[in-house]
Write a protein that holds these residues in place. Structure first.
Motif, PDB file in Angstrom:
ATOM      1  N   GLY A   1       4.204   1.184   2.771  1.00 11.21           N
ATOM      2  CA  GLY A   1       5.276   0.351   2.243  1.00 11.21           C
ATOM      3  C   GLY A   1       4.816  -0.493   1.074  1.00 11.21           C
ATOM      4  N   ALA A   2       3.719  -0.050   0.408  1.00  6.35           N
ATOM      5  CA  ALA A   2       3.166  -0.788  -0.731  1.00  6.35           C
ATOM      6  C   ALA A   2       3.768  -0.266  -2.034  1.00  6.35           C
ATOM      7  CB  ALA A   2       1.648  -0.643  -0.763  1.00  6.35           C
ATOM      8  N   LYS A   3       3.967  -1.159  -2.983  1.00  5.69           N
ATOM      9  CA  LYS A   3       4.547  -0.799  -4.279  1.00  5.69           C
ATOM     10  C   LYS A   3       3.540   0.012  -5.081  1.00  5.69           C
ATOM     11  CE  LYS A   3       6.930  -2.928  -8.245  1.00  5.69           C
ATOM     12  NZ  LYS A   3       8.257  -2.357  -7.973  1.00  5.69           N
ATOM     13  N   VAL A   4       3.977   1.097  -5.673  1.00  6.72           N
ATOM     14  CA  VAL A   4       3.128   1.967  -6.492  1.00  6.72           C
ATOM     15  C   VAL A   4       3.268   1.558  -7.955  1.00  6.72           C
ATOM     16  CG1 VAL A   4       2.659   4.328  -7.217  1.00  6.72           C
ATOM     17  CG2 VAL A   4       3.369   3.866  -4.848  1.00  6.72           C
ATOM     18  N   VAL A   5       2.170   1.103  -8.557  1.00  4.71           N
ATOM     19  CA  VAL A   5       2.153   0.765  -9.984  1.00  4.71           C
ATOM     20  C   VAL A   5       1.000   1.539 -10.607  1.00  4.71           C
ATOM     21  CG1 VAL A   5       2.267  -1.091 -11.680  1.00  4.71           C
ATOM     22  CG2 VAL A   5       2.936  -1.540  -9.315  1.00  4.71           C
ATOM     23  N   ILE A   6       1.159   2.862 -10.646  1.00  2.00           N
ATOM     24  CA  ILE A   6       0.123   3.764 -11.140  1.00  2.00           C
ATOM     25  C   ILE A   6       0.689   4.549 -12.317  1.00  2.00           C
ATOM     26  CG2 ILE A   6      -1.385   5.695 -10.570  1.00  2.00           C
ATOM     27  CD1 ILE A   6      -1.298   4.817  -7.662  1.00  2.00           C
TER      28      ILE A   6
END
Length: 250
Positions: free
Chosen positions: A184-189
């Protein structure tokens, strides 16, 4: 006396975790603070142990003591003492490669057992680091220089809680993204051009990635880390832990 590094505030955090305190059983250490300054002199200048200024004491005695502390994970505890309460709203991951000096080669078991490999730049070691939202080191792993950055991420984030992960396109991996989605972590890749279904990345948050690059710049101000001269991965890791402790608590 040579230029010293530790402030009183830094030493106050480190001193309870040193070996040979008067309250410890056995022989007491003679001035732990000066000993750590001696190790920092070596890490900062990149000089051989034999060139340690006499004002710090006998170089071979200090080197043997350093190896004892490495084996006892003391430098890990010093780092943890100086890096408590990280800001894990976002974590950032990145890697940097350091060349291995010829003095850093030849350890028992061969380079493959000491996180040394042959890459485009010759014999190198890769430092894969994870920082908090402020760019302070949380964890790192050493890998041979030719290993792909994304390979070391799963063990690096295992057991860690964070709200999102910021990384460049070297970490655009289906496995990593699946792990983050499960958490449930935000993906900023940053996305590879070959990815068919692009993810919606927050461009403003992605700009924070410069903080981990700043950390690597500060870390490589320590010349023994900018060019690895330690034969064993344990000694090299200890140097990174000590340098990161000083950087974190500045």
């Amino acid at each position: 006396m040579e230029r010293l590094i530790l402030t009183d505030a830094q030493w106050a955090k480190m001193s309870p975790h040193c070996l040979g305190k008067p309250t410890d059983p056995g022989r007491s250490g003679t001035d732990n603070r000066l000993f750590i300054e001696a190790v920092l002199w070596i890490v900062r200048t990149g000089s051989p142990w034999r060139d340690l200024p006499p004002s710090f004491g006998k170089w071979n005695t200090i080197f043997r003591r350093y190896r004892d502390w490495v084996k006892a994970d003391v430098f890990v505890r010093l780092f943890e003492a100086c890096s408590d309460d990280p800001d894990m709203e976002y974590a950032m991951v990145d890697a940097t490669i350091v060349k291995v000096h010829r003095h850093g080669q030849g350890a028992k078991g061969g380079p493959q057992n000491q996180a040394i490999g042959k890459s485009r730049g010759g014999m190198t070691t890769k430092i894969l680091a994870l920082t908090d939202a402020l760019g302070n080191l949380v964890h790192f792993r050493l890998m041979p220089g030719q290993r792909h950055d994304s390979v070391g991420v799963p063990p690096l984030i295992d057991g860690l809680l964070f709200d999102g992960l910021i990384a460049d396109k070297a970490f655009d991996s289906n496995a990593i993204i699946a792990e983050l989605n499960q958490r449930g972590a935000k993906v900023v890749i940053s996305q590879h051009s070959r990815r068919k279904q692009k993810l919606d990345i927050d461009a403003d948050i992605y700009k924070w990635r410069h903080l981990i690059e700043n950390f690597f710049c500060k870390l490589k101000e320590f010349k023994r880390i900018a060019m690895r001269a330690d034969k064993t991965d344990t000694s090299f890791s200890a140097a990174i832990y000590l340098a990161a402790a000083v950087i974190h608590s500045r």
